[in-house]
Write a protein that holds these residues in place. Structure first.
Motif, PDB file in Angstrom:
ATOM      1  N   LYS A  53     -18.070  77.217  24.789  1.00  0.00           N
ATOM      2  CA  LYS A  53     -16.456  77.366  24.519  1.00  0.00           C
ATOM      3  C   LYS A  53     -15.885  76.519  23.983  1.00  0.00           C
ATOM      4  CE  LYS A  53     -16.049  79.110  28.950  1.00  0.00           C
ATOM      5  NZ  LYS A  53     -15.381  79.717  30.034  1.00  0.00           N
ATOM      6  N   SER A  54     -15.999  75.328  24.403  1.00  0.00           N
ATOM      7  CA  SER A  54     -15.248  74.047  23.980  1.00  0.00           C
ATOM      8  C   SER A  54     -15.397  73.862  22.301  1.00  0.00           C
ATOM      9  CB  SER A  54     -15.698  72.952  24.653  1.00  0.00           C
ATOM     10  OG  SER A  54     -14.731  71.820  24.262  1.00  0.00           O
ATOM     11  N   ALA A  55     -16.790  73.998  22.283  1.00  0.00           N
ATOM     12  CA  ALA A  55     -17.294  73.860  20.620  1.00  0.00           C
ATOM     13  C   ALA A  55     -16.844  75.093  19.713  1.00  0.00           C
ATOM     14  CB  ALA A  55     -18.722  73.814  20.878  1.00  0.00           C
ATOM     15  N   ASN A  56     -16.793  76.143  20.240  1.00  0.00           N
ATOM     16  CA  ASN A  56     -16.288  77.383  19.467  1.00  0.00           C
ATOM     17  C   ASN A  56     -14.877  77.137  19.356  1.00  0.00           C
ATOM     18  OD1 ASN A  56     -18.861  78.240  18.928  1.00  0.00           O
ATOM     19  ND2 ASN A  56     -18.677  79.613  20.794  1.00  0.00           N
ATOM     20  N   ASP A  57     -13.966  76.766  20.370  1.00  0.00           N
ATOM     21  CA  ASP A  57     -12.666  76.865  20.206  1.00  0.00           C
ATOM     22  C   ASP A  57     -12.165  75.567  19.230  1.00  0.00           C
ATOM     23  OD1 ASP A  57     -12.071  78.757  21.947  1.00  0.00           O
ATOM     24  OD2 ASP A  57     -11.577  77.341  23.878  1.00  0.00           O
ATOM     25  N   SER A  58     -12.877  74.451  19.331  1.00  0.00           N
ATOM     26  CA  SER A  58     -12.839  73.507  18.267  1.00  0.00           C
ATOM     27  C   SER A  58     -12.877  73.896  16.865  1.00  0.00           C
ATOM     28  CB  SER A  58     -13.675  72.154  18.628  1.00  0.00           C
ATOM     29  OG  SER A  58     -13.318  71.597  19.763  1.00  0.00           O
ATOM     30  N   HIS A 110     -15.618  87.497  11.481  1.00  0.00           N
ATOM     31  CA  HIS A 110     -15.500  86.185  12.003  1.00  0.00           C
ATOM     32  C   HIS A 110     -14.735  86.426  13.655  1.00  0.00           C
ATOM     33  CE1 HIS A 110     -17.117  84.300   8.505  1.00  0.00           C
ATOM     34  NE2 HIS A 110     -16.227  85.052   7.658  1.00  0.00           N
ATOM     35  N   ARG A 111     -13.717  87.180  13.705  1.00  0.00           N
ATOM     36  CA  ARG A 111     -13.049  87.238  14.899  1.00  0.00           C
ATOM     37  C   ARG A 111     -13.719  88.058  15.938  1.00  0.00           C
ATOM     38  NH1 ARG A 111      -8.240  85.284  15.239  1.00  0.00           N
ATOM     39  NH2 ARG A 111      -6.878  84.737  13.282  1.00  0.00           N
ATOM     40  N   MET A 112     -14.700  88.786  15.536  1.00  0.00           N
ATOM     41  CA  MET A 112     -15.449  89.797  16.539  1.00  0.00           C
ATOM     42  C   MET A 112     -16.592  88.713  17.039  1.00  0.00           C
ATOM     43  SD  MET A 112     -14.640  92.471  17.244  1.00  0.00           S
ATOM     44  CE  MET A 112     -16.162  93.050  18.178  1.00  0.00           C
ATOM     45  N   THR A 113     -17.124  87.881  16.010  1.00  0.00           N
ATOM     46  CA  THR A 113     -18.083  86.753  16.608  1.00  0.00           C
ATOM     47  C   THR A 113     -17.437  86.161  17.733  1.00  0.00           C
ATOM     48  OG1 THR A 113     -19.452  86.996  14.564  1.00  0.00           O
ATOM     49  CG2 THR A 113     -19.647  85.266  16.059  1.00  0.00           C
ATOM     50  N   ARG A 114     -16.210  85.844  17.533  1.00  0.00           N
ATOM     51  CA  ARG A 114     -15.500  84.835  18.342  1.00  0.00           C
ATOM     52  C   ARG A 114     -15.321  85.713  19.859  1.00  0.00           C
ATOM     53  NH1 ARG A 114     -13.661  80.512  19.538  1.00  0.00           N
ATOM     54  NH2 ARG A 114     -11.424  80.755  19.458  1.00  0.00           N
ATOM     55  N   MET A 116     -17.296  88.366  20.916  1.00  0.00           N
ATOM     56  CA  MET A 116     -18.301  88.568  21.382  1.00  0.00           C
ATOM     57  C   MET A 116     -19.136  87.323  22.093  1.00  0.00           C
ATOM     58  SD  MET A 116     -18.094  91.778  21.156  1.00  0.00           S
ATOM     59  CE  MET A 116     -19.593  92.073  22.218  1.00  0.00           C
ATOM     60  N   VAL A 117     -18.980  86.363  21.328  1.00  0.00           N
ATOM     61  CA  VAL A 117     -19.713  85.016  22.041  1.00  0.00           C
ATOM     62  C   VAL A 117     -19.030  84.560  23.427  1.00  0.00           C
ATOM     63  CG1 VAL A 117     -20.102  82.819  21.465  1.00  0.00           C
ATOM     64  CG2 VAL A 117     -20.534  84.066  19.686  1.00  0.00           C
ATOM     65  N   ARG A 118     -17.712  84.790  23.068  1.00  0.00           N
ATOM     66  CA  ARG A 118     -16.969  84.327  24.326  1.00  0.00           C
ATOM     67  C   ARG A 118     -17.302  85.443  25.683  1.00  0.00           C
ATOM     68  NH1 ARG A 118     -12.261  81.684  26.266  1.00  0.00           N
ATOM     69  NH2 ARG A 118     -12.646  80.142  24.460  1.00  0.00           N
ATOM     70  N   ALA A 119     -17.243  86.431  25.281  1.00  0.00           N
ATOM     71  CA  ALA A 119     -17.923  87.633  26.306  1.00  0.00           C
ATOM     72  C   ALA A 119     -19.284  87.253  26.653  1.00  0.00           C
ATOM     73  CB  ALA A 119     -17.800  89.091  25.782  1.00  0.00           C
ATOM     74  N   GLU A 120     -20.097  86.625  25.963  1.00  0.00           N
ATOM     75  CA  GLU A 120     -21.595  86.613  26.542  1.00  0.00           C
ATOM     76  C   GLU A 120     -21.242  85.125  27.630  1.00  0.00           C
ATOM     77  OE1 GLU A 120     -24.271  87.119  22.626  1.00  0.00           O
ATOM     78  OE2 GLU A 120     -23.361  85.436  22.790  1.00  0.00           O
ATOM     79  N   GLU A 122     -18.963  84.291  29.226  1.00  0.00           N
ATOM     80  CA  GLU A 122     -18.264  84.895  30.619  1.00  0.00           C
ATOM     81  C   GLU A 122     -19.128  85.711  31.558  1.00  0.00           C
ATOM     82  OE1 GLU A 122     -15.589  83.641  31.628  1.00  0.00           O
ATOM     83  OE2 GLU A 122     -14.551  82.663  30.065  1.00  0.00           O
ATOM     84  N   GLY A 123     -20.465  85.871  30.797  1.00  0.00           N
ATOM     85  CA  GLY A 123     -21.370  86.764  31.564  1.00  0.00           C
ATOM     86  C   GLY A 123     -20.935  88.349  31.648  1.00  0.00           C
ATOM     87  N   ILE A 124     -20.192  88.605  30.719  1.00  0.00           N
ATOM     88  CA  ILE A 124     -19.814  90.011  30.742  1.00  0.00           C
ATOM     89  C   ILE A 124     -20.668  90.887  29.808  1.00  0.00           C
ATOM     90  CG2 ILE A 124     -18.098  91.518  29.973  1.00  0.00           C
ATOM     91  CD1 ILE A 124     -16.026  89.480  30.119  1.00  0.00           C
ATOM     92  N   VAL A 125     -21.231  90.220  28.585  1.00  0.00           N
ATOM     93  CA  VAL A 125     -22.275  90.976  27.897  1.00  0.00           C
ATOM     94  C   VAL A 125     -23.491  90.315  27.580  1.00  0.00           C
ATOM     95  CG1 VAL A 125     -20.493  92.422  26.566  1.00  0.00           C
ATOM     96  CG2 VAL A 125     -21.249  90.380  25.545  1.00  0.00           C
ATOM     97  N   CYS A 126     -24.475  91.038  27.299  1.00  0.00           N
ATOM     98  CA  CYS A 126     -25.682  90.247  26.681  1.00  0.00           C
ATOM     99  C   CYS A 126     -26.071  91.292  25.489  1.00  0.00           C
ATOM    100  CB  CYS A 126     -26.606  90.118  27.797  1.00  0.00           C
ATOM    101  SG  CYS A 126     -27.109  91.593  28.825  1.00  0.00           S
ATOM    102  N   SER A 127     -27.389  91.403  25.162  1.00  0.00           N
ATOM    103  CA  SER A 127     -28.140  92.013  24.129  1.00  0.00           C
ATOM    104  C   SER A 127     -28.415  93.211  24.850  1.00  0.00           C
ATOM    105  CB  SER A 127     -29.254  91.320  23.673  1.00  0.00           C
ATOM    106  OG  SER A 127     -30.273  91.137  24.566  1.00  0.00           O
ATOM    107  N   GLY A 128     -28.228  94.300  23.951  1.00  0.00           N
ATOM    108  CA  GLY A 128     -28.585  95.806  24.550  1.00  0.00           C
ATOM    109  C   GLY A 128     -29.807  96.249  23.889  1.00  0.00           C
TER     110      GLY A 128
END
Length: 312
Positions: A53-58, A110-114, A116-120, A122-128
């Motif tokens: 999360k820190s790396a992606n925010d930076s 680009h924003r959708m990737t942000r 979805m990666v954050r939701a991953e 947080e343990g909310i989503v994974c691959s379906g």
């Protein structure tokens, strides 16, 4: 990469494991895409989520892709709503819901990737389950049965054990590179399984070998067609023991693209590429160097093995 490490897997075997959620595709560790056994996903996320999360925010700050905590929270609620009931949706389908709800003004990859990666993390989503060859997302809590929680030290020990059992001999810097752990945590992880490791000094470095590793036996005349991004190269920071420095650009690029490689007696000697037809698989090779005991029969045997994996 997964199939060749099993005794008799086909691509259908691996795809079925992904479909059932026995193997998950998610961002973890360095961070980049990884295939992770379902039972390991939660403790692995706990080890790496904060850093990812820190790396992606930076990264986002430099590209005007910042997202507020309030908007993230809104996205989590929507994801739980639209994916509830063991649904699997593609990123494009989820983006449509995000636009309708006002989370996104317009579809923005680009924003959708942000999001979805954050939701991953947080343990909310994974691959379906894949849809027509497209990756999807599902709710982690519905996809993966609950498992007992473990402590951080137990998680560090598991990660170190998994690495050194499958990558030894390796040095501390290899483990740091592969795991994405800070130096202090990587050292702690090694300390926690110290009784399982043999430490050897060679070439000015400490090399670790796990007790489960085979250290005897002759390997000769062995050829492997390794896929791009294979652990044989990607799992180590320094690859010069199996690939001379001058050949690095032929195996991978400076910006992180890895190519399929030919492995002969533990050494990388060339690239390979496939031309797939309905009933057959043709391979092309580009050699870094010639070896004395390479012959067409050996190459054909490996081609047939790869064709069987693809069901050709």
């Amino acid at each position: 990469a997964v199939g060749m490490r099993l005794k008799s897997a086909t691509i259908q075997t691996v795809e079925e494991a992904l479909r059932k959620g026995e193997i998950l595709r998610t961002h973890v560790m360095r961070p980049t895409w990884h295939l992770v056994a379902a039972e390991d996903i939660r403790w692995m996320l706990k080890l790496s989520a904060r850093r990812i999360k820190s790396a992606n925010d930076s990264f986002a700050k430099g590209y005007n892709l910042e997202i507020t905590d309030e908007l993230y929270a809104k996205s989590y609620n929507l994801l739980e709503k639209i994916l509830c009931g063991n649904k699997s949706l593609t990123k494009q389908e989820i983006a449509e819901h995000f636009c309708c709800s006002g989370i996104l003004v317009e579809a923005d990859n680009h924003r959708m990737t942000r999001f979805m990666v954050r939701a991953e993390q947080e343990g909310i989503v994974c691959s379906g389950e894949d849809k027509g060859g497209k990756y999807t997302y599902a709710l982690l809590e519905e996809r993966v049965p609950p498992v007992p929680e473990i402590t951080k030290d137990e998680a560090l020990a598991r990660l170190a054990r998994s690495y050194f059992r499958s990558h030894a001999p390796a040095v501390l810097q290899d483990f740091i590179w592969w795991s994405g752990l800070p130096v202090s945590e990587a050292k702690q992880a090694i300390y926690l399984i110290e009784s399982e490791l043999t430490a050897e000094q060679w070439n000015g470095q400490t090399w670790y070998v796990h007790e489960a590793c085979r250290t005897r036996g002759k390997v000769s005349g062995r050829l492997h067609l390794l896929p791009s991004y294979d652990e044989y190269l990607l799992g180590y920071k320094d690859r010069t023991d199996v690939l001379p420095l001058e050949h690095y650009p032929k195996a991978f690029t400076n910006n992180g693209l890895f190519f399929p490689i030919v492995l002969h007696n533990g050494q990388v000697i060339g690239n390979w590429d496939k031309s797939e037809k309905k009933k057959s698989v043709d391979l092309k090779y580009s050699w870094f160097r010639q070896v004395a005991d390479m012959d067409e029969e050996t190459l054909e045997r490996e081609r047939q093995k790869f064709a069987r994996f693809l069901g050709k």
